[in-house]
Write a protein that holds these residues in place. Structure first.
Motif, PDB file in Angstrom:
ATOM      1  N   GLU A 124     -27.973  24.418   6.807  1.00  0.00           N
ATOM      2  CA  GLU A 124     -27.675  23.877   5.473  1.00  0.00           C
ATOM      3  C   GLU A 124     -26.190  23.974   5.173  1.00  0.00           C
ATOM      4  O   GLU A 124     -25.586  23.029   4.653  1.00  0.00           O
ATOM      5  N   TYR A 125     -25.571  25.106   5.513  1.00  0.00           N
ATOM      6  CA  TYR A 125     -24.146  25.291   5.227  1.00  0.00           C
ATOM      7  C   TYR A 125     -23.274  24.406   6.111  1.00  0.00           C
ATOM      8  O   TYR A 125     -22.152  24.060   5.720  1.00  0.00           O
ATOM      9  N   CYS A 126     -23.766  24.043   7.286  1.00  0.00           N
ATOM     10  CA  CYS A 126     -23.037  23.081   8.108  1.00  0.00           C
ATOM     11  C   CYS A 126     -23.057  21.704   7.450  1.00  0.00           C
ATOM     12  O   CYS A 126     -22.047  20.989   7.436  1.00  0.00           O
ATOM     13  N   GLN A 127     -24.207  21.339   6.884  1.00  0.00           N
ATOM     14  CA  GLN A 127     -24.316  20.050   6.190  1.00  0.00           C
ATOM     15  C   GLN A 127     -23.439  20.016   4.944  1.00  0.00           C
ATOM     16  O   GLN A 127     -22.870  18.975   4.601  1.00  0.00           O
ATOM     17  N   LEU A 128     -23.319  21.137   4.265  1.00  0.00           N
ATOM     18  CA  LEU A 128     -22.498  21.212   3.051  1.00  0.00           C
ATOM     19  C   LEU A 128     -21.007  21.298   3.350  1.00  0.00           C
ATOM     20  O   LEU A 128     -20.187  21.166   2.442  1.00  0.00           O
ATOM     21  N   GLY A 129     -20.657  21.529   4.624  1.00  0.00           N
ATOM     22  CA  GLY A 129     -19.245  21.629   4.979  1.00  0.00           C
ATOM     23  C   GLY A 129     -18.665  23.018   4.801  1.00  0.00           C
ATOM     24  O   GLY A 129     -17.437  23.183   4.855  1.00  0.00           O
ATOM     25  N   ILE A 130     -19.513  24.025   4.595  1.00  0.00           N
ATOM     26  CA  ILE A 130     -19.027  25.403   4.465  1.00  0.00           C
ATOM     27  C   ILE A 130     -18.802  26.007   5.851  1.00  0.00           C
ATOM     28  O   ILE A 130     -17.825  26.726   6.082  1.00  0.00           O
ATOM     29  N   LEU A 131     -19.715  25.713   6.782  1.00  0.00           N
ATOM     30  CA  LEU A 131     -19.596  26.173   8.165  1.00  0.00           C
ATOM     31  C   LEU A 131     -19.389  24.972   9.077  1.00  0.00           C
ATOM     32  O   LEU A 131     -19.658  23.826   8.710  1.00  0.00           O
ATOM     33  N   GLU A 132     -18.917  25.268  10.287  1.00  0.00           N
ATOM     34  CA  GLU A 132     -18.640  24.222  11.265  1.00  0.00           C
ATOM     35  C   GLU A 132     -19.349  24.561  12.572  1.00  0.00           C
ATOM     36  O   GLU A 132     -19.258  25.690  13.061  1.00  0.00           O
TER      37      GLU A 132
ATOM     38  N   ALA B  65     -16.215  35.855   8.747  1.00  0.00           N
ATOM     39  CA  ALA B  65     -14.845  36.236   8.400  1.00  0.00           C
ATOM     40  C   ALA B  65     -14.405  37.451   9.210  1.00  0.00           C
ATOM     41  O   ALA B  65     -13.254  37.552   9.646  1.00  0.00           O
ATOM     42  N   VAL B  66     -15.326  38.386   9.449  1.00  0.00           N
ATOM     43  CA  VAL B  66     -14.999  39.607  10.187  1.00  0.00           C
ATOM     44  C   VAL B  66     -15.124  39.404  11.691  1.00  0.00           C
ATOM     45  O   VAL B  66     -14.252  39.796  12.472  1.00  0.00           O
ATOM     46  N   GLY B  67     -16.207  38.767  12.117  1.00  0.00           N
ATOM     47  CA  GLY B  67     -16.479  38.647  13.542  1.00  0.00           C
ATOM     48  C   GLY B  67     -15.964  37.384  14.192  1.00  0.00           C
ATOM     49  O   GLY B  67     -16.107  37.223  15.412  1.00  0.00           O
ATOM     50  N   GLY B  68     -15.409  36.456  13.424  1.00  0.00           N
ATOM     51  CA  GLY B  68     -14.947  35.203  13.996  1.00  0.00           C
ATOM     52  C   GLY B  68     -16.105  34.303  14.354  1.00  0.00           C
ATOM     53  O   GLY B  68     -17.185  34.393  13.777  1.00  0.00           O
ATOM     54  N   VAL B  69     -15.898  33.433  15.352  1.00  0.00           N
ATOM     55  CA  VAL B  69     -16.945  32.503  15.743  1.00  0.00           C
ATOM     56  C   VAL B  69     -18.139  33.267  16.310  1.00  0.00           C
ATOM     57  O   VAL B  69     -17.980  34.262  17.019  1.00  0.00           O
ATOM     58  N   GLN B  70     -19.351  32.788  15.967  1.00  0.00           N
ATOM     59  CA  GLN B  70     -20.577  33.463  16.395  1.00  0.00           C
ATOM     60  C   GLN B  70     -21.621  32.420  16.746  1.00  0.00           C
ATOM     61  O   GLN B  70     -21.689  31.347  16.134  1.00  0.00           O
ATOM     62  N   SER B  71     -22.457  32.755  17.733  1.00  0.00           N
ATOM     63  CA  SER B  71     -23.625  31.928  18.012  1.00  0.00           C
ATOM     64  C   SER B  71     -24.721  32.297  17.021  1.00  0.00           C
ATOM     65  O   SER B  71     -24.629  33.331  16.333  1.00  0.00           O
TER      66      SER B  71
ATOM     67  N   ILE C  98     -19.755  24.051  16.554  1.00  0.00           N
ATOM     68  CA  ILE C  98     -18.904  23.688  17.696  1.00  0.00           C
ATOM     69  C   ILE C  98     -19.670  23.948  18.983  1.00  0.00           C
ATOM     70  O   ILE C  98     -20.352  24.969  19.123  1.00  0.00           O
ATOM     71  N   GLU C  99     -19.552  23.023  19.941  1.00  0.00           N
ATOM     72  CA  GLU C  99     -20.148  23.234  21.264  1.00  0.00           C
ATOM     73  C   GLU C  99     -19.070  23.747  22.210  1.00  0.00           C
ATOM     74  O   GLU C  99     -18.035  23.107  22.404  1.00  0.00           O
ATOM     75  N   LYS C 100     -19.309  24.914  22.804  1.00  0.00           N
ATOM     76  CA  LYS C 100     -18.337  25.540  23.706  1.00  0.00           C
ATOM     77  C   LYS C 100     -19.081  26.197  24.862  1.00  0.00           C
ATOM     78  O   LYS C 100     -19.971  27.025  24.644  1.00  0.00           O
ATOM     79  N   ASP C 101     -18.698  25.826  26.080  1.00  0.00           N
ATOM     80  CA  ASP C 101     -19.331  26.374  27.281  1.00  0.00           C
ATOM     81  C   ASP C 101     -20.856  26.212  27.219  1.00  0.00           C
ATOM     82  O   ASP C 101     -21.620  27.135  27.498  1.00  0.00           O
ATOM     83  N   LYS C 102     -21.284  25.001  26.806  1.00  0.00           N
ATOM     84  CA  LYS C 102     -22.697  24.660  26.701  1.00  0.00           C
ATOM     85  C   LYS C 102     -23.453  25.547  25.704  1.00  0.00           C
ATOM     86  O   LYS C 102     -24.671  25.691  25.789  1.00  0.00           O
ATOM     87  N   ARG C 103     -22.711  26.137  24.773  1.00  0.00           N
ATOM     88  CA  ARG C 103     -23.327  26.945  23.715  1.00  0.00           C
ATOM     89  C   ARG C 103     -22.905  26.384  22.370  1.00  0.00           C
ATOM     90  O   ARG C 103     -21.811  25.842  22.221  1.00  0.00           O
ATOM     91  N   ILE C 104     -23.776  26.534  21.393  1.00  0.00           N
ATOM     92  CA  ILE C 104     -23.446  26.147  20.025  1.00  0.00           C
ATOM     93  C   ILE C 104     -22.985  27.396  19.281  1.00  0.00           C
ATOM     94  O   ILE C 104     -23.700  28.401  19.204  1.00  0.00           O
ATOM     95  N   ILE C 105     -21.773  27.343  18.777  1.00  0.00           N
ATOM     96  CA  ILE C 105     -21.224  28.460  18.001  1.00  0.00           C
ATOM     97  C   ILE C 105     -20.828  27.953  16.619  1.00  0.00           C
ATOM     98  O   ILE C 105     -20.653  26.752  16.401  1.00  0.00           O
TER      99      ILE C 105
END
Length: 410
Positions: free
Chosen positions: A143-151, A104-110, A153-160
Motif C-alpha cells: 500500500e505504501y509503495c502505491q502511495l509513493g511513501i516507499l519505493e 530509516a535506521v536499517g536502510g534498504v530491506q527486503s 527496487i529489484e536488485k540481484d533478483k531480489r525485491i527490496i
C-alpha cells in the motif's frame, strides 16, 4: 461502556459532502439536516470543526449559534487540511511509524527482513504483543509503495524496499508552487509538495480566492487523467443520476472559479458542460478509439461558445458600437482586445469602436457586456428575443437608478 467518539474519516467523499453542507452551500442547522441521523450531524460537524478550528468564527444569535469561515490573505488554504485526513486502525498507525523507522535506521530491506525487524525489534517489546500477521505487514508495504511513501527496487533478483526520497524543490520553484496551489486545478498537489519544506508565508495575495473548489480536486485529477489517456469517464452526480462522457476539456471560470467538464455525452449524444462540484464520483472507462473524431467536432464548436454554454442552435450575430475615446481611454481598448475571445474589435474613429461576434448563445456574453454599460452607443443582433431582453434589462436598471436619485433629491 459508552462508545468512544471516533475522529477518523473513512471516505473523503463523506467529508467533502459534509463540508459542502456546512461551509459552502449555507451552514445547515441541526433541524435542517436530513441526510442521516442527528447524531451523525453532531459527529461530522465536530469532526470538521476540529480540522478547521483556526478558521471558524461564531456568534450567538436569537436562532442559536451561528458559524462561518473567516479566512485572511495571510492564512493557508483551509480546505487543504481536509485532504490530510485518513482513516486508520491501531495496526495501521503502529505499522506506519514502525516501517518508516525500520527503513530509516536499517536502510534498504527486503520484505522478509522488514517482517523480522518488526517482530524482533518492536512487537516483542509489548507485554501483550499485538496480533500482527506477516500478510498484514506485506499488504501495508504494498500500500505504501502505491502511495509513493516507499519505493520497490529489484536488485540481484531480489525485491527490496526503501523510503522514497522527497521531490527536490529548487528555490526558484517554491514561489511557483505558492501561486499554483491557489489558481490551478488540483492545486492541492502544490500544497503537498510545500509541506515537505519549513512553512513560509506565500509572496502572493489574491483579490479573488476561490477556496471552495479545492474539495473537488480528486474529480479534477480523474478528469485530467481521462483527457490525457483519451478514456471514457463514468460520472455519478450528487442528485443520483449517472452519465458517461468522452472528455474534451476542463474549463475554469475567471469570474467565479467554477470548474466545468466539457465533453460529448453518450446519452443523449450531445456536446455538454457539467459543473465539477456537481459530480460526486468519477471513474475512468475504456479508451475511446475514435477520439479524434469527437475532438475535431469539439474544436469547431468551441469557437461558437462564449463560455461552457454549448447548445445545438444556429449562430447569432452581435454588433455593438462603443464610445471609447482615443488617447484618454486606451485602457478600455486594451481590455476589450484582451477579453473579447473569439470576437473582433476595431476603431472606427477617435471616439467609436466596433465589436462584433457570432455565438450560439448570446445570453452567455451578458456579464461581459454589462461591464461596458455607459459606453454602449448602439446594439444590433440577429437574435431579436435576446436583444429585447437585454434592452429591457437596461431600461429597468435606468428606471431603478432614476427613482433612487429622485428619492434622494426629495
Amino acid at each position: 461502556m459508552a462508545r468512544q467518539f471516533n475522529e477518523l474519516v473513512k471516505d473523503f467523499n463523506s467529508i467533502r459532502s459534509y463540508a459542502r453542507d456546512f461551509y459552502i452551500n449555507g451552514y445547515k442547522q441541526r433541524e435542517d439536516f436530513q441526510e442521516k441521523s442527528l447524531r451523525s450531524y453532531d459527529n461530522e460537524r465536530r469532526r470538521i470543526e476540529s480540522y478547521l478550528r483556526d478558521y471558524i468564527e461564531w456568534e450567538q444569535t436569537a436562532q442559536g449559534k451561528s458559524l462561518r469561515l473567516e479566512v485572511t490573505q495571510e492564512q493557508e488554504h483551509p480546505f487543504f487540511r481536509l485532504w490530510q485526513t485518513k482513516s486508520f486502525t491501531k495496526n495501521d498507525i503502529f505499522l506506519h511509524f514502525v516501517l518508516l523507522d525500520c527503513l530509516a535506521v536499517g536502510g534498504v530491506q527486503s520484505l522478509p527482513q522488514l517482517t523480522k525487524m518488526v517482530h524482533n525489534n518492536y512487537l516483542n517489546q509489548f507485554s501483550e504483543p499485538l496480533s500482527l500477521t506477516d500478510i498484514t505487514i506485506r499488504n501495508k508495504v504494498k500500500e505504501y509503495c502505491q502511495l509513493g511513501i516507499l519505493e520497490e527496487i529489484e536488485k540481484d533478483k531480489r525485491i527490496i524496499y526503501q523510503l522514497k526520497p522527497l521531490v527536490p524543490l529548487p528555490d526558484n520553484v517554491v514561489d511557483i508552487l505558492h501561486f499554483f496551489k491557489e489558481v490551478a486545478p488540483a492545486g492541492v498537489i502544490g500544497q503537498f509538495l510545500l509541506n515537505q519544506l519549513v512553512p513560509a508565508a506565500s509572496p502572493f495575495t489574491f483579490k479573488h480566492r476561490f477556496i471552495v473548489h479545492s474539495l473537488d480536486e480528486q474529480v479534477v485529477l480523474n478528469v485530467l487523467a481521462g483527457l490525457n489517456q483519451r478514456r471514457l469517464l463514468h460520472l455519478t452526480h450528487f442528485n443520483g443520476k449517472e452519465s458517461t462522457m468522452v472528455p474534451m476539456s476542463l474549463y475554469v471560470s475567471t469570474e467565479t472559479g467554477r470548474q466545468y467538464l466539457i465533453g460529448q455525452l453518450m446519452r443523449p449524444n450531445i456536446l455538454s458542460s457539467i459543473r465539477i462540484d456537481g459530480i460526486k464520483e468519477l471513474s475512468l472507462g475504456s479508451v475511446v478509439k475514435d477520439y479524434q473524431t469527437y475532438r475535431d467536432a469539439f474544436e469547431q464548436k468551441k469557437h461558437r461558445a462564449w463560455n461552457g454554454s454549448f447548445n445545438q442552435q444556429r449562430l447569432k450575430s452581435l454588433k455593438i458600437l462603443l464610445r471609447i475615446e482615443e488617447g484618454k481611454e486606451d485602457y478600455l481598448m486594451t481590455r476589450l482586445t484582451r477579453e473579447q475571445r473569439m470576437g473582433h474589435s476595431r476603431r472606427l474613429d477617435r471616439q467609436t469602436v466596433s465589436f462584433e461576434i457570432e455565438l450560439t448563445d448570446l445570453y452567455a456574453i451578458n456579464p461581459f457586456l454589462r461591464t461596458f454599460i455607459g459606453k454602449i452607443i448602439t446594439i444590433e443582433s440577429s437574435d431579436l428575443t435576446w436583444l429585447e431582453q437585454f434592452n429591457d434589462d437596461l431600461d429597468q436598471l435606468i428606471t431603478l437608478y432614476l427613482s433612487k436619485e429622485a428619492d434622494h433629491d426629495n
